[in-house]
Design a protein around this motif. Structure first.
Motif, PDB file in Angstrom:
ATOM      1  N   ILE A  30      19.387   8.164   8.025  1.00  0.00           N
ATOM      2  CA  ILE A  30      18.329   7.820   7.083  1.00  0.00           C
ATOM      3  C   ILE A  30      17.203   8.820   7.278  1.00  0.00           C
ATOM      4  CG2 ILE A  30      16.426   6.202   6.744  1.00  0.00           C
ATOM      5  CD1 ILE A  30      18.256   3.956   6.751  1.00  0.00           C
ATOM      6  N   PHE A  31      16.697   9.362   6.186  1.00  0.00           N
ATOM      7  CA  PHE A  31      15.564  10.277   6.238  1.00  0.00           C
ATOM      8  C   PHE A  31      14.642   9.975   5.078  1.00  0.00           C
ATOM      9  CE2 PHE A  31      13.414  13.984   4.513  1.00  0.00           C
ATOM     10  CZ  PHE A  31      12.661  14.377   5.615  1.00  0.00           C
ATOM     11  N   PRO A  32      13.339   9.918   5.321  1.00  0.00           N
ATOM     12  CA  PRO A  32      12.626   9.963   6.608  1.00  0.00           C
ATOM     13  C   PRO A  32      12.818   8.647   7.370  1.00  0.00           C
ATOM     14  CG  PRO A  32      11.158  10.461   4.736  1.00  0.00           C
ATOM     15  CD  PRO A  32      12.398   9.865   4.182  1.00  0.00           C
ATOM     16  N   ALA A  33      12.337   8.636   8.611  1.00  0.00           N
ATOM     17  CA  ALA A  33      12.382   7.397   9.392  1.00  0.00           C
ATOM     18  C   ALA A  33      11.333   6.413   8.856  1.00  0.00           C
ATOM     19  CB  ALA A  33      12.124   7.704  10.862  1.00  0.00           C
ATOM     20  N   PHE A  34      11.523   5.152   9.185  1.00  0.00           N
ATOM     21  CA  PHE A  34      10.612   4.067   8.782  1.00  0.00           C
ATOM     22  C   PHE A  34       9.937   3.571  10.053  1.00  0.00           C
ATOM     23  CE2 PHE A  34      10.115  -0.517   7.361  1.00  0.00           C
ATOM     24  CZ  PHE A  34       9.150  -0.265   6.394  1.00  0.00           C
ATOM     25  N   THR A  35       8.907   4.294  10.506  1.00  0.00           N
ATOM     26  CA  THR A  35       8.260   4.031  11.781  1.00  0.00           C
ATOM     27  C   THR A  35       6.957   3.277  11.571  1.00  0.00           C
ATOM     28  OG1 THR A  35       9.197   6.109  12.608  1.00  0.00           O
ATOM     29  CG2 THR A  35       7.447   5.100  13.912  1.00  0.00           C
ATOM     30  N   GLU A  36       6.798   2.176  12.321  1.00  0.00           N
ATOM     31  CA  GLU A  36       5.635   1.304  12.170  1.00  0.00           C
ATOM     32  C   GLU A  36       5.478   0.891  10.707  1.00  0.00           C
ATOM     33  OE1 GLU A  36       2.230   3.131  13.942  1.00  0.00           O
ATOM     34  OE2 GLU A  36       3.070   3.055  15.967  1.00  0.00           O
ATOM     35  N   ARG A  37       6.626   0.628  10.082  1.00  0.00           N
ATOM     36  CA  ARG A  37       6.719   0.178   8.685  1.00  0.00           C
ATOM     37  C   ARG A  37       6.073   1.162   7.716  1.00  0.00           C
ATOM     38  NH1 ARG A  37       4.728  -4.193   6.763  1.00  0.00           N
ATOM     39  NH2 ARG A  37       6.607  -4.777   5.612  1.00  0.00           N
ATOM     40  N   SER A  38       6.219   2.449   8.029  1.00  0.00           N
ATOM     41  CA  SER A  38       5.642   3.474   7.179  1.00  0.00           C
ATOM     42  C   SER A  38       6.527   4.727   7.215  1.00  0.00           C
ATOM     43  CB  SER A  38       4.231   3.823   7.662  1.00  0.00           C
ATOM     44  OG  SER A  38       3.635   4.777   6.815  1.00  0.00           O
ATOM     45  N   THR A  39       6.398   5.579   6.204  1.00  0.00           N
ATOM     46  CA  THR A  39       7.187   6.807   6.111  1.00  0.00           C
ATOM     47  C   THR A  39       6.833   7.753   7.251  1.00  0.00           C
ATOM     48  OG1 THR A  39       7.233   6.626   3.699  1.00  0.00           O
ATOM     49  CG2 THR A  39       7.732   8.781   4.645  1.00  0.00           C
ATOM     50  N   GLU A  55       0.812  -1.210   0.000  1.00  0.00           N
ATOM     51  CA  GLU A  55       0.000   0.000   0.000  1.00  0.00           C
ATOM     52  C   GLU A  55       0.850   1.267   0.000  1.00  0.00           C
ATOM     53  OE1 GLU A  55      -2.516  -0.367   3.413  1.00  0.00           O
ATOM     54  OE2 GLU A  55      -4.086  -1.412   2.305  1.00  0.00           O
ATOM     55  N   GLU A  56       2.165   1.115   0.095  1.00  0.00           N
ATOM     56  CA  GLU A  56       3.009   2.300   0.229  1.00  0.00           C
ATOM     57  C   GLU A  56       4.392   2.065  -0.364  1.00  0.00           C
ATOM     58  OE1 GLU A  56       5.083   5.067   3.732  1.00  0.00           O
ATOM     59  OE2 GLU A  56       3.585   3.568   4.268  1.00  0.00           O
ATOM     60  N   ILE A  57       4.940   3.118  -0.928  1.00  0.00           N
ATOM     61  CA  ILE A  57       6.351   3.120  -1.335  1.00  0.00           C
ATOM     62  C   ILE A  57       7.105   4.027  -0.367  1.00  0.00           C
ATOM     63  CG2 ILE A  57       7.992   3.809  -3.111  1.00  0.00           C
ATOM     64  CD1 ILE A  57       5.971   3.024  -5.207  1.00  0.00           C
ATOM     65  N   TYR A  58       8.049   3.440   0.328  1.00  0.00           N
ATOM     66  CA  TYR A  58       8.871   4.188   1.282  1.00  0.00           C
ATOM     67  C   TYR A  58      10.087   4.735   0.526  1.00  0.00           C
ATOM     68  CZ  TYR A  58      12.312   4.843   5.074  1.00  0.00           C
ATOM     69  OH  TYR A  58      13.275   5.334   5.904  1.00  0.00           O
ATOM     70  N   GLU A  59      10.081   6.028   0.282  1.00  0.00           N
ATOM     71  CA  GLU A  59      11.161   6.688  -0.457  1.00  0.00           C
ATOM     72  C   GLU A  59      12.045   7.421   0.549  1.00  0.00           C
ATOM     73  OE1 GLU A  59      11.725   9.779  -4.238  1.00  0.00           O
ATOM     74  OE2 GLU A  59       9.774   9.520  -3.279  1.00  0.00           O
ATOM     75  N   TYR A  60      13.339   7.132   0.518  1.00  0.00           N
ATOM     76  CA  TYR A  60      14.204   7.706   1.548  1.00  0.00           C
ATOM     77  C   TYR A  60      15.610   7.979   1.025  1.00  0.00           C
ATOM     78  CZ  TYR A  60      16.272   3.025   2.010  1.00  0.00           C
ATOM     79  OH  TYR A  60      16.907   1.828   1.764  1.00  0.00           O
ATOM     80  N   LEU A  61      16.350   8.746   1.823  1.00  0.00           N
ATOM     81  CA  LEU A  61      17.763   9.026   1.575  1.00  0.00           C
ATOM     82  C   LEU A  61      18.593   8.362   2.661  1.00  0.00           C
ATOM     83  CD1 LEU A  61      17.532  12.884   0.922  1.00  0.00           C
ATOM     84  CD2 LEU A  61      17.590  11.069  -0.799  1.00  0.00           C
ATOM     85  N   LEU A  62      19.728   7.817   2.276  1.00  0.00           N
ATOM     86  CA  LEU A  62      20.682   7.260   3.236  1.00  0.00           C
ATOM     87  C   LEU A  62      22.021   7.963   3.027  1.00  0.00           C
ATOM     88  CD1 LEU A  62      21.231   3.571   4.257  1.00  0.00           C
ATOM     89  CD2 LEU A  62      23.181   5.021   3.730  1.00  0.00           C
ATOM     90  N   CYS A  63      22.532   8.575   4.081  1.00  0.00           N
ATOM     91  CA  CYS A  63      23.805   9.297   4.007  1.00  0.00           C
ATOM     92  C   CYS A  63      24.855   8.584   4.853  1.00  0.00           C
ATOM     93  CB  CYS A  63      23.632  10.732   4.498  1.00  0.00           C
ATOM     94  SG  CYS A  63      25.194  11.665   4.650  1.00  0.00           S
ATOM     95  N   ALA A  64      26.064   8.462   4.310  1.00  0.00           N
ATOM     96  CA  ALA A  64      27.196   7.870   5.045  1.00  0.00           C
ATOM     97  C   ALA A  64      28.390   8.802   4.915  1.00  0.00           C
ATOM     98  CB  ALA A  64      27.543   6.495   4.480  1.00  0.00           C
ATOM     99  N   ILE A  65      29.026   9.109   6.047  1.00  0.00           N
ATOM    100  CA  ILE A  65      30.221   9.955   6.054  1.00  0.00           C
ATOM    101  C   ILE A  65      31.396   9.088   6.472  1.00  0.00           C
ATOM    102  CG2 ILE A  65      31.279  12.065   6.936  1.00  0.00           C
ATOM    103  CD1 ILE A  65      28.455  13.029   7.629  1.00  0.00           C
ATOM    104  N   CYS A  66      32.327   8.877   5.531  1.00  0.00           N
ATOM    105  CA  CYS A  66      33.389   7.886   5.709  1.00  0.00           C
ATOM    106  C   CYS A  66      34.770   8.530   5.741  1.00  0.00           C
ATOM    107  CB  CYS A  66      33.359   6.867   4.574  1.00  0.00           C
ATOM    108  SG  CYS A  66      31.731   6.139   4.274  1.00  0.00           S
ATOM    109  N   PRO A  67      35.546   8.337   6.804  1.00  0.00           N
ATOM    110  CA  PRO A  67      36.938   8.814   6.817  1.00  0.00           C
ATOM    111  C   PRO A  67      37.737   8.154   5.697  1.00  0.00           C
ATOM    112  CG  PRO A  67      36.242   8.157   9.019  1.00  0.00           C
ATOM    113  CD  PRO A  67      35.174   7.685   8.064  1.00  0.00           C
ATOM    114  N   VAL A  68      38.660   8.899   5.110  1.00  0.00           N
ATOM    115  CA  VAL A  68      39.540   8.383   4.063  1.00  0.00           C
ATOM    116  C   VAL A  68      40.979   8.555   4.542  1.00  0.00           C
ATOM    117  CG1 VAL A  68      40.254   8.555   1.650  1.00  0.00           C
ATOM    118  CG2 VAL A  68      37.872   9.003   2.278  1.00  0.00           C
TER     119      VAL A  68
END
Length: 379
Positions: free
Chosen positions: A190-199, A144-157
């Motif tokens: 991660i944004f938005p959160a995935f709360t109760e399996r929903s955006t 019933e839903e598509i959870y669209e989100y961004l995932l950001c990672a900041i990695c030392p080099v």
């Protein structure tokens, strides 16, 4: 987001389940200069590169909820026009194809990430077609839903370590070339959160590798959220409250009694929660700590001091019972001895003066053995 919801997203980050549409990034040097940028259709990456980036993304969902992973709510001011939440929504809706928004995002990270060295900012866009689940948690084919989100990672080099290696061109052993290697993420979200399996656009899930000193500037400057204490920070603050308040009343028996009282409250709280429900964390308010100290026989003067310490060190933040005591073991340390015992065994340990020497006495059952350097033996 609870443990199940975090795992649901994490389990998808593998070859057959990953649906990342796009990945962008910016490599930054120790002087905060942009060295290079990248932007790729994720599913078109070479297989080896695909898996390397996927491992970095999965790390942002690693660790313990409430410690390495903190769910942060956006203040109303950040949800208004011009706020950080509104900016992140725009970045998500662009599907990482708006260069102006990406440059602004990189600026936010660079301005608020205090790291003495080079690092790589990675951001992924994903759209998850969330399957419906039955009451017994079985997946159905429909959603019933598509959870669209961004995932950001900041990695030392960092530079690889110097060493010897085989130099193919000259067919000899010699000093190998050092190169810059991307490490596991130091922070991310991660944004938005995935709360109760929903955006849930009102919250984000923040990751910190260092639970003792999380990067507060990123939380406040990039997400616009208020700092939230990790479980590690809560445990350290609770320890300091007791030490500073109790003073000479801080005996082994007293600390053990306080520990037991907190365990009792956790047990009662868990037992009153429905069988199919995940219990909410039990807050240790100033009033609750006062009650526990009073039941543990602490003097009124020390209890008042503990209240002052609580106000000074906790303030408007919150402490949770599950974070300040370890429910699986009880730890005792001296200068050169570390003792780990199960909570039920800890109740038997007593402090005692033997031949003029302070001792901790650990009773043993008649059929109980000990292990010395891996060898089972008796006393």
């Amino acid at each position: 987001m609870n443990k199940k919801e975090i795992l649901e997203i994490k389990r998808r980050l593998k070859k057959e389940g990953c649906t990342f549409t796009r990945m962008c990034g910016c490599y930054v040097d120790g002087e905060h200069n942009r060295v290079t940028r990248l932007g790729k259709t994720f599913l078109n990456l070479d297989e080896e590169e695909f898996f390397k980036y996927l491992e970095l993304a999965k790390k942002v969902l690693s660790g313990t909820a409430g410690n390495n992973l903190l769910e942060l709510e956006f203040p109303l001011t950040e949800e208004a026009q011009g706020g950080k939440q509104q900016f992140l929504l725009g970045l998500r809706e662009s599907k990482l194809k708006n260069e102006e928004l990406l440059e602004r995002f990189y600026d936010l990270i660079i301005e608020n990430y205090y790291y003495a060295g080079n690092y790589l900012i990675l951001i992924f866009h994903d759209a998850y077609d969330v399957p419906l689940k039955t009451k017994d948690h079985r997946n159905l084919d429909e959603s019933e839903e598509i959870y669209e989100y961004l995932l950001c990672a900041i990695c030392p080099v960092t530079l690889s370590k110097p060493g010897l290696g085989y130099l193919e061109e000259s067919n000899e052993i010699g000093l190998r070339l050092r190169d810059w290697v991307v490490g596991v993420p130091d922070a991310g979200f991660i944004f938005p959160a995935f709360t109760e399996r929903s955006t849930d656009i009102h919250a984000a899930l923040f990751y910190t590798k260092n639970a003792k000193e999380p990067p507060v500037e990123l939380i406040e400057g990039v997400l616009g959220c208020d700092k939230k204490m990790t479980a590690t920070e809560q445990k350290e603050i609770f320890r300091s409250i007791l030490e500073d308040a109790l003073g000479e009343e801080s005996s082994y028996e007293t600390i053990k009694e306080i520990h037991d009282k907190i365990q009792e409250k956790i047990t009662i709280h868990t037992d009153t929660t429905g069988k199919n429900e995940e219990p909410e964390p039990l807050e240790l308010s100033k009033e609750t700590i006062k009650e526990i100290l009073n039941d543990s026989g602490i003097s009124e003067e020390k209890i008042t001091q503990a209240e002052h310490e609580y106000e000074k060190k906790v303030g408007e933040a919150k402490l949770y019972a599950e974070n300040v005591v370890d429910q699986r073991r009880f730890e005792v340390k001296t200068y050169d001895v570390v003792l780990h015992v199960k909570p039920e065994k800890a109740a038997q340990i007593k402090s005692q003066i033997i031949d003029g020497q302070k001792c901790l006495v650990i009773p043993m059952d008649s059929n109980e053995n000990i292990n010395v350097n891996g060898i089972h033996t008796t006393v």
